[in-house]
Design an enzyme around this catalytic site. Structure first.
Site, mmCIF file in Angstrom:
data_model
loop_
_atom_site.group_PDB
_atom_site.id
_atom_site.type_symbol
_atom_site.label_atom_id
_atom_site.label_comp_id
_atom_site.label_asym_id
_atom_site.label_seq_id
_atom_site.Cartn_x
_atom_site.Cartn_y
_atom_site.Cartn_z
ATOM 1 N N ARG A 189 0.848 -1.197 0.000
ATOM 2 C CA ARG A 189 0.000 0.000 0.000
ATOM 3 C C ARG A 189 0.880 1.242 0.000
ATOM 4 N NH1 ARG A 189 -3.580 -0.447 5.220
ATOM 5 N NH2 ARG A 189 -1.585 -1.064 6.112
ATOM 6 N N CYS A 218 4.031 8.046 -5.349
ATOM 7 C CA CYS A 218 4.650 9.355 -5.174
ATOM 8 C C CYS A 218 3.568 10.421 -5.056
ATOM 9 C CB CYS A 218 5.556 9.645 -6.375
ATOM 10 S SG CYS A 218 6.204 11.315 -6.408
ATOM 11 N N ASN A 228 -6.210 6.301 3.033
ATOM 12 C CA ASN A 228 -6.118 5.405 4.181
ATOM 13 C C ASN A 228 -4.715 5.460 4.767
ATOM 14 O OD1 ASN A 228 -7.230 3.002 5.791
ATOM 15 N ND2 ASN A 228 -5.320 2.182 4.972
ATOM 16 N N GLU A 229 -4.628 5.874 6.025
ATOM 17 C CA GLU A 229 -3.367 5.850 6.763
ATOM 18 C C GLU A 229 -2.200 6.404 5.941
ATOM 19 O OE1 GLU A 229 -4.235 2.096 9.780
ATOM 20 O OE2 GLU A 229 -2.931 1.785 8.043
ATOM 21 N N CYS A 236 10.173 14.589 -6.540
ATOM 22 C CA CYS A 236 10.138 15.018 -5.139
ATOM 23 C C CYS A 236 11.358 15.864 -4.786
ATOM 24 C CB CYS A 236 10.043 13.804 -4.222
ATOM 25 S SG CYS A 236 8.424 12.990 -4.280
ATOM 26 N N GLU A 285 -10.884 2.625 13.120
ATOM 27 C CA GLU A 285 -10.604 1.193 13.064
ATOM 28 C C GLU A 285 -10.226 0.693 14.455
ATOM 29 O OE1 GLU A 285 -7.696 -0.131 10.247
ATOM 30 O OE2 GLU A 285 -8.423 1.190 8.653
ATOM 31 N N GLU A 295 -4.286 -9.849 5.468
ATOM 32 C CA GLU A 295 -5.093 -9.729 6.683
ATOM 33 C C GLU A 295 -6.213 -10.763 6.752
ATOM 34 O OE1 GLU A 295 -4.593 -5.094 7.904
ATOM 35 O OE2 GLU A 295 -5.641 -5.458 6.026
ATOM 36 N N HIS A 309 -6.828 -11.448 10.337
ATOM 37 C CA HIS A 309 -7.133 -10.306 11.199
ATOM 38 C C HIS A 309 -8.561 -10.459 11.725
ATOM 39 C CE1 HIS A 309 -7.811 -6.147 12.449
ATOM 40 N NE2 HIS A 309 -6.544 -5.898 12.264
#
EC number: 3.2.1.23
Length: 671
Positions: free
Chosen positions: A114, A118, A152-153, A163, A308, A356, A359
């Site tokens: 994930r 860039c 997400n995160e 960059c 979460e 997961e 999980h």
């Protein structure tokens, strides 16, 4: 469909991935039945769905998502709709390799995992904008959409040529001239002077990793670039007509970004909570998790979302322990007690494969209702319905602890006085837990936030002074506030240049002392300090500040080594307030005793007049009522005097006891 008003309630649900089960309509139908039975009222859709939403460039398949949203809404379940930028589809990386990140060793990553993309890439930004706008155009008016979940995160960094160029532009805007940059970074050391911005490269173990100003500004740039990327995601939704609030999910103690900067751009702060339950006492884990809850709440001084959590065990911790009976409900209400307006799980249904697949989930591979986890999820849903009157209420804290990400970045790379760990988070926690044990709600302030309204402010290890904090601390104490500052504070400015003159910088007169030297103890080495009377005596480790008094009064002294007799704890009246200074990394027992004395002197009333050992007490309030959460994270019942003028709103309080691993909520009218 017409939009319906949302009743006052807590959001209850979690991440749901129906795209993994499109070939099993029987499973999807069964899921809906189980969600309703569990009292789940919202699910998050689309977090990692890009390859299904856009299986090839410019070809969008949204029908399945629309059908699922309609079906959920018909059953009273609303949707938090995600933008899918957290995991790009394979076709995007293959056609446009510039979207893949480059590591600090200048090697471009392969496709995978994930957030391997860039944030600077114009192609990636364009493709994210397209999918976000397509989602907004399709679902902006859907009555079931209550919130947008942005990516997400967010995390990680890229060192690609795009960059590097963006970093140089950012530096030029910040410093204007290369001479100003050279001075700020003190580049004459080791003859590292730049003659143009084009010479600047991001820090790398292959090149410059010891130029502290460079490393610090690179971290700031990564935060700025991530924030700008998120801002562009939100702009795409808004320009396509989406009006619902936006949020993104933060992680616990994540040091890769300054979350405070991201929080400025979103409507609601949320975070993903995965404590190490049953690794140590659950009471201590609850205190550590509570500090993170309070940090999230204080970012906007408003209710946050628990985005979460796991209903059972995890799959990525060193040892995947189950939640013991009752802990799911107790931990969920712990978030509510600290200001959350939601309890959400990752995940609703376990997938059959992937990282997961083991999980914890509301619905496991067995898929039935007759599991302990599903029963406890249902009980939690029932509890949240019974406590719906609390949703939207606020947390009022008379005391705050200062937490600063940028100062932490700087001190942890500074090469001294201890390179085996400075233990900043642990220092913050020692003060936080002591204030909580005094029965107080506590805020976790960022250095830029206002100090007005607090009676007591703790500033642990604020190595870097910036944003005029020394002037605002002076005003706070002069106006009657009580300040507690610790060792290793006020050492450098915002570019990590050491202050000339006495430290803590600009506050030596307020504190009535000057730091002369700081001694670093070896790991495992312990010294001691004690009150003037000689008792009690406390342990200290890691760092011992040696100070010269300039008006302060000594409360405790060191009892070991060549600095035996030197001040270890001091106090100095200033204006209408007073300033304490703690010179050493003291044991928790000291903070518990010391803060109990200080809060008593300030007449800071605890939430409850009696605080039995083993219970955690928090409160929220609205215009009419105060809601008091009393939580027991031990296995044994603990007696509690009935709070004055309060009635039980929720929980088992028979015989005046809070049962093991349980919560009791009281309600009393505000005076």
């Amino acid at each position: 469909m017409e939009k319906q008003s949302i009743p006052k309630q807590f959001i209850y649900g979690g991440d749901y991935n129906p795209e993994q089960w499109l070939d099993r309509p029987d499973i999807l139908a069964r899921d809906l039945e189980m969600l309703q039975k569990a009292r789940i009222n919202a699910v998050t859709l689309g977090v990692f769905s890009w390859s299904i939403l856009e299986p090839e460039e410019g070809v969008f398949h949204l029908e399945w998502l629309k059908e699922m949203m309609n079906t959920l809404y018909a059953r009273g379940i609303r949707v938090i709709l995600a933008t899918p930028s957290g995991a790009r589809p394979r076709w995007l990386a293959e056609k446009y390799p510039e979207v893949l990140r480059v590591r600090e060793d200048r090697v471009r990553c392969l496709y995978g995992e994930r957030h391997n993309h860039c944030y600077t890439s114009p192609v990636y930004r364009q493709k994210v904008r397209m999918i976000n706008q397509k989602l907004a155009e399709t679902f902006k008016d859907h009555p079931g959409v209550i919130l947008w979940h942005i990516s997400n995160e967010y995390g990680g960094e890229c060192h690609c040529p795009l960059c590097q160029a963006a970093f140089r532009r950012w530096l030029k805007e910040r410093y204007q001239t290369i001479d100003a940059l050279n001075h700020a970074w003190w580049t004459t050391f080791w003859s590292h002077t730049y003659t143009s911005f084009e010479q600047v490269e991001s820090p790398s173990t292959l090149g410059d990793s010891g130029l502290h100003g460079l490393s610090l500004d690179w971290k700031r740039f990564v935060t700025a670039q991530t924030t700008d990327f998120m801002r562009e995601e939100i702009r795409a939704l808004r320009e396509a007509g989406a009006t619902q609030p936006v949020n993104t999910n933060f992680m616990e103690d994540y040091t890769g970004l300054n979350y405070y900067e991201l929080a400025k751009e979103i409507d609601i702060v949320s975070w993903d909570s995965y404590p190490l339950w049953r690794y140590q006492s659950d009471s201590r884990t609850a205190l550590q998790t509570g500090m993170q809850h309070d940090l999230m709440r204080t970012m906007k001084h408003a209710p946050f979302l628990l985005m979460e959590s796991s209903p059972s065990g995890l799959n990525w911790q060193p040892v995947s322990k189950l939640k013991k009976p009752g802990l799911l409900l107790n931990a969920s209400l712990h978030a509510i007690a600290h200001g959350a307006d939601s309890v959400q799980f990752f995940q609703i249904r376990q997938g059959r494969g992937g990282f997961e697949k083991f999980h914890g989930a509301v619905i496991d591979h067995y898929g039935g209702e007759d599991t302990r986890v599903f029963r406890e999820v249902t009980q939690t849903g029932q509890a949240l319905e019974s406590l719906a009157c609390i949703a939207g209420s606020q947390v009022d804290a008379p005391a705050a602890v200062l937490w600063d990400t940028e100062s932490r970045w700087a001190m942890e790379q500074a090469r001294g006085p201890r390179n085996e760990g400075l233990f900043y988070r642990e220092a913050v926690f020692k003060s936080y837990q002591a204030l909580r044990k005094c029965g107080l709600n506590v805020d976790l302030l960022q250095v830029e936030q206002p100090l007005e309204g607090y009676r007591m402010l703790v500033v642990p290890m604020l190595y870097m002074f910036r944003s005029g904090i020394e002037d605002r601390l002076r005003e706070f104490v002069q106006g009657g506030g009580t300040l507690i500052m610790t060792y290793w504070s006020g050492i450098v400015n915002e570019t990590d240049l050491c202050y000339l003159g006495g430290t803590p910088h600009g506050l030596t007169d307020l504190l009535g002392l000057r730091s002369e030297e700081i001694d670093a103890l070896c790991t495992g080495e312990v010294h001691h300090f004690a009150a003037e009377s000689g008792a009690p005596q406390y342990r200290c480790e890691n760092l011992c500040d040696l100070v010269r008094l300039q008006g302060a009064q000594t409360l405790m002294r060191y009892t070991d080594d060549f600095y035996r007799g030197y001040p270890a704890v001091t106090v100095h009246p200033y204006g209408k307030g007073r300033a304490y200074y703690i010179c050493t990394d003291a044991e928790e027992g000291f903070y518990n005793d010391f803060y109990k004395e200080v809060t008593a002197c300030l007449n800071l009333a605890p939430i409850l007049p009696s605080m039995p050992e083993g219970l955690e007490v928090s409160s929220r309030q609205d215009e009419e009522n105060e809601y008091i959460f009393v939580q027991n994270f031990t296995d044994d019942p603990i007696s509690l005097p009935v709070p004055p003028n309060a009635a039980v709103l929720f929980g088992d309080f028979e015989a005046g006891q809070v049962q093991g691993c349980s919560t009791v909520v009281f309600r009393r009218r505000r005076v």
